[in-house]
Design a protein around this motif. Structure first.
Motif, PDB file in Angstrom:
ATOM      1  N   LEU A  88       0.826  -1.207   0.000  1.00 49.62           N
ATOM      2  CA  LEU A  88       0.000   0.000   0.000  1.00 49.62           C
ATOM      3  C   LEU A  88       0.859   1.255   0.000  1.00 49.62           C
ATOM      4  CD1 LEU A  88      -2.847  -1.034   2.468  1.00 49.62           C
ATOM      5  CD2 LEU A  88      -3.046  -0.692  -0.002  1.00 49.62           C
ATOM      6  N   SER A  89       1.993   1.213   0.697  1.00 50.17           N
ATOM      7  CA  SER A  89       2.899   2.358   0.709  1.00 50.17           C
ATOM      8  C   SER A  89       3.450   2.617  -0.686  1.00 50.17           C
ATOM      9  CB  SER A  89       4.055   2.108   1.689  1.00 50.17           C
ATOM     10  OG  SER A  89       3.570   1.981   3.001  1.00 50.17           O
ATOM     11  N   LYS A 131      -3.166  -6.329  -9.434  1.00 48.89           N
ATOM     12  CA  LYS A 131      -3.472  -7.728  -9.188  1.00 48.89           C
ATOM     13  C   LYS A 131      -3.020  -8.080  -7.777  1.00 48.89           C
ATOM     14  CE  LYS A 131      -2.868  -9.067 -14.053  1.00 48.89           C
ATOM     15  NZ  LYS A 131      -2.121  -9.949 -14.994  1.00 48.89           N
ATOM     16  N   GLU A 132      -3.443  -9.225  -7.295  1.00 47.85           N
ATOM     17  CA  GLU A 132      -3.032  -9.663  -5.962  1.00 47.85           C
ATOM     18  C   GLU A 132      -1.509  -9.752  -5.911  1.00 47.85           C
ATOM     19  OE1 GLU A 132      -3.831 -10.716  -2.044  1.00 47.85           O
ATOM     20  OE2 GLU A 132      -5.201 -10.035  -3.620  1.00 47.85           O
ATOM     21  N   GLU A 191       1.374  -6.306 -10.115  1.00 45.78           N
ATOM     22  CA  GLU A 191       1.197  -5.850 -11.492  1.00 45.78           C
ATOM     23  C   GLU A 191       0.026  -4.868 -11.599  1.00 45.78           C
ATOM     24  OE1 GLU A 191       1.709  -9.126 -14.559  1.00 45.78           O
ATOM     25  OE2 GLU A 191       1.360 -10.317 -12.738  1.00 45.78           O
ATOM     26  N   ASN A 192       0.221  -3.835 -12.414  1.00 45.08           N
ATOM     27  CA  ASN A 192      -0.823  -2.837 -12.652  1.00 45.08           C
ATOM     28  C   ASN A 192      -0.650  -2.294 -14.065  1.00 45.08           C
ATOM     29  OD1 ASN A 192      -2.679  -0.762 -12.665  1.00 45.08           O
ATOM     30  ND2 ASN A 192      -1.354   0.647 -11.562  1.00 45.08           N
ATOM     31  N   ASP A 229       5.700  -7.221 -16.266  1.00 40.76           N
ATOM     32  CA  ASP A 229       5.411  -8.643 -16.355  1.00 40.76           C
ATOM     33  C   ASP A 229       6.004  -9.335 -15.133  1.00 40.76           C
ATOM     34  OD1 ASP A 229       4.843 -11.244 -17.956  1.00 40.76           O
ATOM     35  OD2 ASP A 229       6.990 -11.373 -17.486  1.00 40.76           O
ATOM     36  N   LEU A 230       5.263 -10.234 -14.516  1.00 36.31           N
ATOM     37  CA  LEU A 230       5.695 -10.874 -13.275  1.00 36.31           C
ATOM     38  C   LEU A 230       7.044 -11.559 -13.440  1.00 36.31           C
ATOM     39  CD1 LEU A 230       5.175 -11.776 -10.358  1.00 36.31           C
ATOM     40  CD2 LEU A 230       3.869 -13.716 -11.272  1.00 36.31           C
ATOM     41  N   ASN A 231       7.204 -12.350 -14.481  1.00 37.19           N
ATOM     42  CA  ASN A 231       8.460 -13.084 -14.666  1.00 37.19           C
ATOM     43  C   ASN A 231       9.631 -12.140 -14.935  1.00 37.19           C
ATOM     44  OD1 ASN A 231       7.274 -15.624 -14.299  1.00 37.19           O
ATOM     45  ND2 ASN A 231       6.730 -15.800 -16.457  1.00 37.19           N
TER      46      ASN A 231
END
Length: 206
Positions: free
Chosen positions: A9-10, A26-27, A43-44, A179-181
């Motif tokens: 959140l910070s 995303k979570e 990710e956003n 991208d997450l990866n």
């Protein structure tokens, strides 16, 4: 989990300063590098940039003199003076970059953190800028961070605190249009070689 949510959140709060578009995070995904460093990725795809926050787990430090974190931040900012995307304040380092430059800039940020140069000239310059900021009240410092507490700190105090910092006492948050990866690979390249036993590697001018 509450600590992870607070850190995410910070970072989101910092990100929201740079974009007015609706946030669609995303979570968060959290895991640890082999050296114990805590990694959090969110990710956003509405964000125009990638944002990273390097945060100290202050509760992991047994003793901490008043103002020591702020003065260390000032020293790190001197080290990062040629890297306009990197800044240190409160108990964290912050990076805002294009997602295509995430790996390059994250490696640069990691280098500043792990290989900071400590000498008397750097210390005095950092201290002077911090004192000016306190006098001008241009940042919301804790009440324990004042001219007296900063004047009481020495270069040795800052080096000793810096020497206590090791990966398992830190969090790295990466958020934005990433991208997450790719984010995982960038975090690994930047910080996986950081040893649990942190020692100042640069020469110290007495």
């Amino acid at each position: 989990m509450n600590k992870i949510k607070t850190i995410v959140l910070s970072t989101v709060a910092v990100l929201s300063v740079f974009t007015v578009e609706a946030q669609t995070f995303k979570e968060p995904v959290d895991y640890k590098l082999k050296n114990g460093m805590n990694i959090i990725i969110s990710e956003n795809n509405k964000s125009p940039k990638a944002y990273s926050s390097f945060t100290l787990d202050i509760k992991a430090f047994d003793t901490k003199k008043d103002g020591i974190v702020e003065l260390l931040n000032a020293v790190l900012n001197e080290n990062a003076s040629k890297s306009p995307n990197i800044s240190f304040k409160d108990n964290s380092g912050q990076l805002a970059t294009l997602n295509t430059d995430l790996e390059k800039d994250l490696v640069q940020m990691a280098s500043v953190i792990q290989n900071a140069r400590f000498d008397q000239l750097t210390f005095e310059a950092a201290k002077a800028k911090l004192m000016a900021s306190i006098k001008q009240q241009d940042h919301d410092y804790d009440q324990t961070v004042n001219e007296n507490s900063i004047n009481a700190l020495t270069l040795a105090d800052v080096k000793n605190f810096y020497n206590q910092i090791s990966p398992e006492k830190t969090f790295l948050t990466i958020a934005g249009d990433i991208d997450l990866n790719t984010a995982k690979a960038s975090a690994k390249k930047a910080f996986s070689n950081w040893s649990r036993t942190h020692e100042i590697t640069s020469a110290v001018t007495k």
